[in-house]
Design an enzyme around this catalytic site. Sequence first.
Site, PDB file in Angstrom:
ATOM      1  N   ASP A  79       0.831  -1.205   0.000  1.00 46.59           N
ATOM      2  CA  ASP A  79       0.000   0.000   0.000  1.00 46.59           C
ATOM      3  C   ASP A  79       0.869   1.260   0.000  1.00 46.59           C
ATOM      4  O   ASP A  79       1.952   1.272   0.584  1.00 46.59           O
ATOM      5  CB  ASP A  79      -0.897  -0.027   1.252  1.00 46.59           C
ATOM      6  N   HIS A 120       2.805   3.422  -9.003  1.00 48.92           N
ATOM      7  CA  HIS A 120       2.642   1.989  -9.286  1.00 48.92           C
ATOM      8  C   HIS A 120       3.893   1.441  -9.988  1.00 48.92           C
ATOM      9  O   HIS A 120       4.314   0.312  -9.738  1.00 48.92           O
ATOM     10  CB  HIS A 120       1.397   1.758 -10.143  1.00 48.92           C
ATOM     11  N   LEU A 123      11.055 -20.579  -4.127  1.00 44.89           N
ATOM     12  CA  LEU A 123      10.062 -19.656  -3.556  1.00 44.89           C
ATOM     13  C   LEU A 123       8.760 -19.820  -4.323  1.00 44.89           C
ATOM     14  O   LEU A 123       8.764 -19.857  -5.551  1.00 44.89           O
ATOM     15  CB  LEU A 123      10.531 -18.198  -3.704  1.00 44.89           C
TER      16      LEU A 123
HETATM   17  C1  FPP Z   1      -1.734   0.258  -3.338  1.00 40.61           C
HETATM   18  O1  FPP Z   1      -1.341   1.593  -3.478  1.00 40.61           O
HETATM   19  C2  FPP Z   1      -1.263  -0.553  -4.421  1.00 40.61           C
HETATM   20  C3  FPP Z   1      -2.051  -1.101  -5.376  1.00 40.61           C
HETATM   21  C4  FPP Z   1      -3.507  -0.920  -5.437  1.00 40.61           C
HETATM   22  C5  FPP Z   1      -1.523  -1.945  -6.446  1.00 40.61           C
HETATM   23  C6  FPP Z   1      -0.229  -2.635  -6.196  1.00 40.61           C
HETATM   24  C7  FPP Z   1       0.522  -2.615  -7.453  1.00 40.61           C
HETATM   25  C8  FPP Z   1       1.859  -2.647  -7.584  1.00 40.61           C
HETATM   26  C9  FPP Z   1       2.774  -2.834  -6.448  1.00 40.61           C
HETATM   27  C10 FPP Z   1       2.525  -2.445  -8.901  1.00 40.61           C
HETATM   28  C11 FPP Z   1       2.182  -3.410  -9.971  1.00 40.61           C
HETATM   29  C12 FPP Z   1       2.138  -4.811  -9.542  1.00 40.61           C
HETATM   30  C13 FPP Z   1       2.903  -5.806 -10.041  1.00 40.61           C
HETATM   31  C14 FPP Z   1       2.691  -7.179  -9.561  1.00 40.61           C
HETATM   32  C15 FPP Z   1       3.938  -5.583 -11.038  1.00 40.61           C
HETATM   33  P1  FPP Z   1      -2.455   2.705  -3.559  1.00 40.61           P
HETATM   34  O2  FPP Z   1      -2.628   3.068  -4.975  1.00 40.61           O
HETATM   35  O3  FPP Z   1      -3.705   2.241  -2.878  1.00 40.61           O
HETATM   36  O4  FPP Z   1      -1.761   3.846  -2.752  1.00 40.61           O
HETATM   37  P2  FPP Z   1      -2.464   4.990  -1.897  1.00 40.61           P
HETATM   38  O5  FPP Z   1      -3.218   4.299  -0.797  1.00 40.61           O
HETATM   39  O6  FPP Z   1      -1.316   5.793  -1.399  1.00 40.61           O
HETATM   40  O7  FPP Z   1      -3.357   5.747  -2.824  1.00 40.61           O
END
Ligand code: FPP
Length: 236
Positions: free
Chosen positions: A18, A35, A129
């Site tokens: 997150d 992201h 893994l």
């Molecule tokens: C949360 O941050 C993250 C996500 C909803 C998506 C997770 C995605 C990635 C780590 C990148 C792509 C994934 C892969 C597997 C390559 P948020 O957008 O909710 O952050 P915020 O709470 O600060 O708005």
Amino acid sequence: MADISSHPIPRHVAIIMDGNGRWATARGLPRVAGHREGAKAVRRAIEAAIGAGVHYLTLFAFSSENWARPAEEVADLTFLMKHYLRSELAELHEQGVRLVVIGERERFGDTLAVELEAAEQKTADNDRLVLIMALSYGGRADIVGAARKAIAAGIPAEELTEQNFGRLLSTDGIPDPDLLIRTSGEKRISNFLLWQLAYAELLFLPVLWPDFGAAEFSAAIEEYATRERRFGARPV
Ligand code: FPP
């Protein structure tokens, strides 16, 4: 019976990644930049897990609730996942990583669903893994899906147990997480592995996901080693 002692290395670490959006906003960048950096942190987390001797790593990459985000952000995330898979698969395979996908992959469209399936098959025999990617995953949907399977299989109510019900979940064959990490300071489970996290140690870190790396992973493992796990029992 559950083992009451604590183990220094968790066998299974699950992570709610997150804070990508906040990381980008703090820099005046579009959310997609967060992201993108988040995808780099995914690579670091996998390397750290292998280095620490963790055997299962589950990453919450997209929740069933994330479909409610603007279409552009959903498209960016889908693109990133596709790109990540194409660019990292050979390396993951080389490192002995087995990929397992849980969640409704078909909602991302045929191309990604088919590529994920092929990646699972290609890496099926790897055992260094097990990387479980939760994509369009929801814990409640997982439990309802298992209940539907139990009914469809005609399992009599009195024969339903925690053990055989657990085998109907999408995580069949995967031990429950020992440690759950959530980054960004939020202290919620957010419909992640609701059944499977029953006895996990919970660790909420202030670091935003794009800043997560080997040092944060090691510190989490150290913190885990200080926890005494009792699984509801009391030491004698
Ligand atoms: C949360 O941050 C993250 C996500 C909803 C998506 C997770 C995605 C990635 C780590 C990148 C792509 C994934 C892969 C597997 C390559 P948020 O957008 O909710 O952050 P915020 O709470 O600060 O708005």
